[in-house]
Design a protein around this motif. Sequence first.
Motif, PDB file in Angstrom:
ATOM      1  N   ALA A  21       0.821  -1.212   0.000  1.00 29.15           N
ATOM      2  CA  ALA A  21       0.000   0.000   0.000  1.00 29.15           C
ATOM      3  C   ALA A  21       0.855   1.263   0.000  1.00 29.15           C
ATOM      4  O   ALA A  21       0.381   2.326  -0.388  1.00 29.15           O
ATOM      5  CB  ALA A  21      -0.936   0.001   1.216  1.00 29.15           C
ATOM      6  N   GLY A  22       2.108   1.158   0.436  1.00 26.81           N
ATOM      7  CA  GLY A  22       3.012   2.288   0.369  1.00 26.81           C
ATOM      8  C   GLY A  22       3.144   3.122   1.623  1.00 26.81           C
ATOM      9  O   GLY A  22       3.980   4.009   1.690  1.00 26.81           O
ATOM     10  N   SER A  23       2.301   2.851   2.625  1.00 27.29           N
ATOM     11  CA  SER A  23       2.384   3.610   3.877  1.00 27.29           C
ATOM     12  C   SER A  23       1.620   2.877   4.961  1.00 27.29           C
ATOM     13  O   SER A  23       0.779   2.012   4.677  1.00 27.29           O
ATOM     14  CB  SER A  23       1.810   5.017   3.707  1.00 27.29           C
ATOM     15  N   PHE A  24       1.893   3.246   6.220  1.00 30.89           N
ATOM     16  CA  PHE A  24       1.155   2.660   7.333  1.00 30.89           C
ATOM     17  C   PHE A  24      -0.322   3.073   7.269  1.00 30.89           C
ATOM     18  O   PHE A  24      -1.215   2.286   7.587  1.00 30.89           O
ATOM     19  CB  PHE A  24       1.757   3.094   8.670  1.00 30.89           C
ATOM     20  N   ALA A  25      -0.566   4.320   6.884  1.00 31.49           N
ATOM     21  CA  ALA A  25      -1.951   4.809   6.827  1.00 31.49           C
ATOM     22  C   ALA A  25      -2.758   4.035   5.793  1.00 31.49           C
ATOM     23  O   ALA A  25      -3.900   3.624   6.051  1.00 31.49           O
ATOM     24  CB  ALA A  25      -1.964   6.298   6.502  1.00 31.49           C
ATOM     25  N   ALA A  26      -2.156   3.818   4.618  1.00 29.65           N
ATOM     26  CA  ALA A  26      -2.861   3.062   3.578  1.00 29.65           C
ATOM     27  C   ALA A  26      -3.046   1.611   3.994  1.00 29.65           C
ATOM     28  O   ALA A  26      -4.065   0.988   3.686  1.00 29.65           O
ATOM     29  CB  ALA A  26      -2.096   3.151   2.258  1.00 29.65           C
ATOM     30  N   ALA A  27      -2.064   1.051   4.715  1.00 31.51           N
ATOM     31  CA  ALA A  27      -2.191  -0.326   5.196  1.00 31.51           C
ATOM     32  C   ALA A  27      -3.321  -0.443   6.202  1.00 31.51           C
ATOM     33  O   ALA A  27      -4.057  -1.439   6.220  1.00 31.51           O
ATOM     34  CB  ALA A  27      -0.884  -0.793   5.825  1.00 31.51           C
ATOM     35  N   SER A  28      -3.492   0.566   7.057  1.00 31.85           N
ATOM     36  CA  SER A  28      -4.574   0.520   8.043  1.00 31.85           C
ATOM     37  C   SER A  28      -5.933   0.520   7.349  1.00 31.85           C
ATOM     38  O   SER A  28      -6.862  -0.178   7.784  1.00 31.85           O
ATOM     39  CB  SER A  28      -4.469   1.699   9.012  1.00 31.85           C
ATOM     40  N   GLU A  29      -6.059   1.279   6.253  1.00 38.24           N
ATOM     41  CA  GLU A  29      -7.313   1.285   5.486  1.00 38.24           C
ATOM     42  C   GLU A  29      -7.549  -0.068   4.835  1.00 38.24           C
ATOM     43  O   GLU A  29      -8.659  -0.592   4.830  1.00 38.24           O
ATOM     44  CB  GLU A  29      -7.279   2.379   4.419  1.00 38.24           C
ATOM     45  N   ARG A  30      -6.498  -0.626   4.260  1.00 38.60           N
ATOM     46  CA  ARG A  30      -6.637  -1.906   3.563  1.00 38.60           C
ATOM     47  C   ARG A  30      -7.027  -3.016   4.529  1.00 38.60           C
ATOM     48  O   ARG A  30      -7.855  -3.871   4.210  1.00 38.60           O
ATOM     49  CB  ARG A  30      -5.326  -2.263   2.858  1.00 38.60           C
ATOM     50  N   LEU A  31      -6.434  -3.013   5.734  1.00 37.48           N
ATOM     51  CA  LEU A  31      -6.669  -4.094   6.682  1.00 37.48           C
ATOM     52  C   LEU A  31      -7.853  -3.837   7.605  1.00 37.48           C
ATOM     53  O   LEU A  31      -8.298  -4.739   8.307  1.00 37.48           O
ATOM     54  CB  LEU A  31      -5.407  -4.317   7.531  1.00 37.48           C
ATOM     55  N   ILE A  33      -7.812  -1.792  10.246  1.00 38.66           N
ATOM     56  CA  ILE A  33      -7.338  -1.640  11.624  1.00 38.66           C
ATOM     57  C   ILE A  33      -6.758  -0.244  11.787  1.00 38.66           C
ATOM     58  O   ILE A  33      -6.545   0.476  10.805  1.00 38.66           O
ATOM     59  CB  ILE A  33      -6.283  -2.709  11.994  1.00 38.66           C
ATOM     60  N   SER A  34      -6.471   0.154  13.019  1.00 35.85           N
ATOM     61  CA  SER A  34      -5.962   1.500  13.261  1.00 35.85           C
ATOM     62  C   SER A  34      -4.496   1.620  12.843  1.00 35.85           C
ATOM     63  O   SER A  34      -3.756   0.632  12.775  1.00 35.85           O
ATOM     64  CB  SER A  34      -6.089   1.845  14.744  1.00 35.85           C
ATOM     65  N   GLY A  35      -4.069   2.866  12.608  1.00 38.77           N
ATOM     66  CA  GLY A  35      -2.681   3.112  12.281  1.00 38.77           C
ATOM     67  C   GLY A  35      -1.748   2.723  13.417  1.00 38.77           C
ATOM     68  O   GLY A  35      -0.636   2.238  13.179  1.00 38.77           O
ATOM     69  N   LYS A  36      -2.208   2.918  14.660  1.00 36.17           N
ATOM     70  CA  LYS A  36      -1.393   2.541  15.816  1.00 36.17           C
ATOM     71  C   LYS A  36      -1.167   1.033  15.854  1.00 36.17           C
ATOM     72  O   LYS A  36      -0.071   0.566  16.194  1.00 36.17           O
ATOM     73  CB  LYS A  36      -2.068   3.001  17.109  1.00 36.17           C
ATOM     74  N   LEU A  37      -2.195   0.277  15.489  1.00 37.09           N
ATOM     75  CA  LEU A  37      -2.052  -1.178  15.504  1.00 37.09           C
ATOM     76  C   LEU A  37      -1.111  -1.637  14.394  1.00 37.09           C
ATOM     77  O   LEU A  37      -0.337  -2.588  14.570  1.00 37.09           O
ATOM     78  CB  LEU A  37      -3.417  -1.846  15.363  1.00 37.09           C
ATOM     79  N   VAL A  38      -1.162  -0.978  13.222  1.00 32.87           N
ATOM     80  CA  VAL A  38      -0.221  -1.293  12.142  1.00 32.87           C
ATOM     81  C   VAL A  38       1.204  -1.098  12.635  1.00 32.87           C
ATOM     82  O   VAL A  38       2.074  -1.959  12.466  1.00 32.87           O
ATOM     83  CB  VAL A  38      -0.489  -0.406  10.911  1.00 32.87           C
ATOM     84  N   SER A  39       1.453   0.055  13.263  1.00 36.71           N
ATOM     85  CA  SER A  39       2.790   0.350  13.774  1.00 36.71           C
ATOM     86  C   SER A  39       3.228  -0.663  14.831  1.00 36.71           C
ATOM     87  O   SER A  39       4.371  -1.129  14.837  1.00 36.71           O
ATOM     88  CB  SER A  39       2.809   1.768  14.357  1.00 36.71           C
ATOM     89  N   LYS A  40       2.284  -1.054  15.701  1.00 34.97           N
ATOM     90  CA  LYS A  40       2.598  -2.014  16.759  1.00 34.97           C
ATOM     91  C   LYS A  40       2.956  -3.378  16.178  1.00 34.97           C
ATOM     92  O   LYS A  40       3.937  -4.012  16.598  1.00 34.97           O
ATOM     93  CB  LYS A  40       1.415  -2.142  17.715  1.00 34.97           C
ATOM     94  N   TYR A  41       2.158  -3.852  15.210  1.00 38.04           N
ATOM     95  CA  TYR A  41       2.416  -5.163  14.614  1.00 38.04           C
ATOM     96  C   TYR A  41       3.806  -5.210  13.975  1.00 38.04           C
ATOM     97  O   TYR A  41       4.561  -6.185  14.136  1.00 38.04           O
ATOM     98  CB  TYR A  41       1.361  -5.482  13.550  1.00 38.04           C
ATOM     99  N   ILE A  42       4.154  -4.165  13.223  1.00 38.12           N
ATOM    100  CA  ILE A  42       5.436  -4.173  12.516  1.00 38.12           C
ATOM    101  C   ILE A  42       6.593  -4.020  13.492  1.00 38.12           C
ATOM    102  O   ILE A  42       7.637  -4.674  13.355  1.00 38.12           O
ATOM    103  CB  ILE A  42       5.452  -3.089  11.427  1.00 38.12           C
ATOM    104  N   ALA A  43       6.415  -3.176  14.510  1.00 36.12           N
ATOM    105  CA  ALA A  43       7.470  -3.015  15.521  1.00 36.12           C
ATOM    106  C   ALA A  43       7.707  -4.327  16.265  1.00 36.12           C
ATOM    107  O   ALA A  43       8.857  -4.710  16.531  1.00 36.12           O
ATOM    108  CB  ALA A  43       7.088  -1.902  16.497  1.00 36.12           C
ATOM    109  N   THR A  44       6.640  -5.039  16.605  1.00 38.93           N
ATOM    110  CA  THR A  44       6.760  -6.324  17.293  1.00 38.93           C
ATOM    111  C   THR A  44       7.442  -7.352  16.403  1.00 38.93           C
ATOM    112  O   THR A  44       8.294  -8.133  16.855  1.00 38.93           O
ATOM    113  CB  THR A  44       5.370  -6.835  17.721  1.00 38.93           C
TER     114      THR A  44
END
Length: 298
Positions: A21-31, A33-44
Motif C-alpha cells: 500500500a506504500g504507507s502505514f496509513a494506507a495499510a490501516s485502510e486496507r486491513l 485496523i488502526s494506524g497505531k495497531l499497524v505500527s505495533k504489529y510491525i514493531a513487534t
Amino acid sequence: METIGMDKIDGMRTFVAAVEAGSFAAASERLGISGKLVSKYIATLEADLRMNLLHRTTRSMSLTHDGRIYLEGCRRVLNELDLLDMSLEASSGLKGTLRVAAPLTFGETVVATAILEFMDLHPEVTVELELSDEYVDLAEDGFDLAVRIGTLKDSSLVARKLGEARLLVVAAPSYIERHGAPAHPDELSSHICIRDANNPDPNRWPFLIEGKQIQVSVTGPFLSNSPPACLIPARAGKGIFICPDVFLADDLAQGRLVQLLAGFPSRMIAIQTVQLPSAFRKPKVAAFINVLRKHMKT
C-alpha cells in the motif's frame, strides 16, 4: 523449527500490506485496523526478528535489504495459508451468500453467465447480483466484491485484474448519413461527440497515431458517467461515441452502430474485481473470481 503464532501471522500480513500500500496509513485502510495497531504489529515483528525491515522517515518508507528478503518469504507463507484455508472450505463445499455488484450491461452478459457456471459448481452458495452503473460502497452496502471497468478511485480496496477492454469509436448509420464519417482522429473536433465522464479527460480522446499517443479535443452536448446511457443518444444518431468494446457487441453485430477510425487504436482499459480486505481470503470470493476470469477469455 519455529512455530508461527497468530501474532506473527498478523505481523506478516501487516508488513506485506504496508509495503504494497506504500504507507502505514494506507495499510490501516486496507486491513481495517488502526494506524497505531499497524505500527505495533510491525514493531513487534521487527523486535522478534531482531532486524529492521523498513527504513522510515517522516515522509517516506522503503525496504531494507533484510526487508526485501523477508517480504518474499512472507508472501510465500501467507499464500500457502490462504490456499490451505480455501482447500479446507472447498473440501466441505462452499456455502453461504455471495453478494456481487457489477455495471449494468457487462453484468447482464459476462457476469451473469459466469454466475450460472458458479451456481452449478457450488449449489449451496446463494448469489445476489446487483447491477448499477454507479459505484457502490462495498462496506456500506455489504458486497463481497464488485466488478469495475476503468481507473480505480479507492486505493484501500483489494483489486484483481480480469482482463482489458478496447476503446472503440462508434456512430449510428443515421449520423454518418447526415454528417459523414471522420477519416482521421483530427477531424473529430468538427463533429458532435458524446462524452463519457468516466474517462480521465472526457474532452480529450486518446489515439495511437504514427506510433505516438495523441490526445484529440472533442465537444458535444451530452456528457454522462455511464457508457450505457451514452449509447442511447449514439444509437439515435446524435453523435460519435468512444466506448469500451464490452458494451458494444450487440450494437455492432446488429448494425445499430458502426466502428469508425479502426486504423487508429485508442487505449486499453482494465476490467477488474475489487473487494474489501476482510473479504480477501473468503474461498467463495476467490472461487467466483476464478470462474469470472475464465469467462473473460471466452
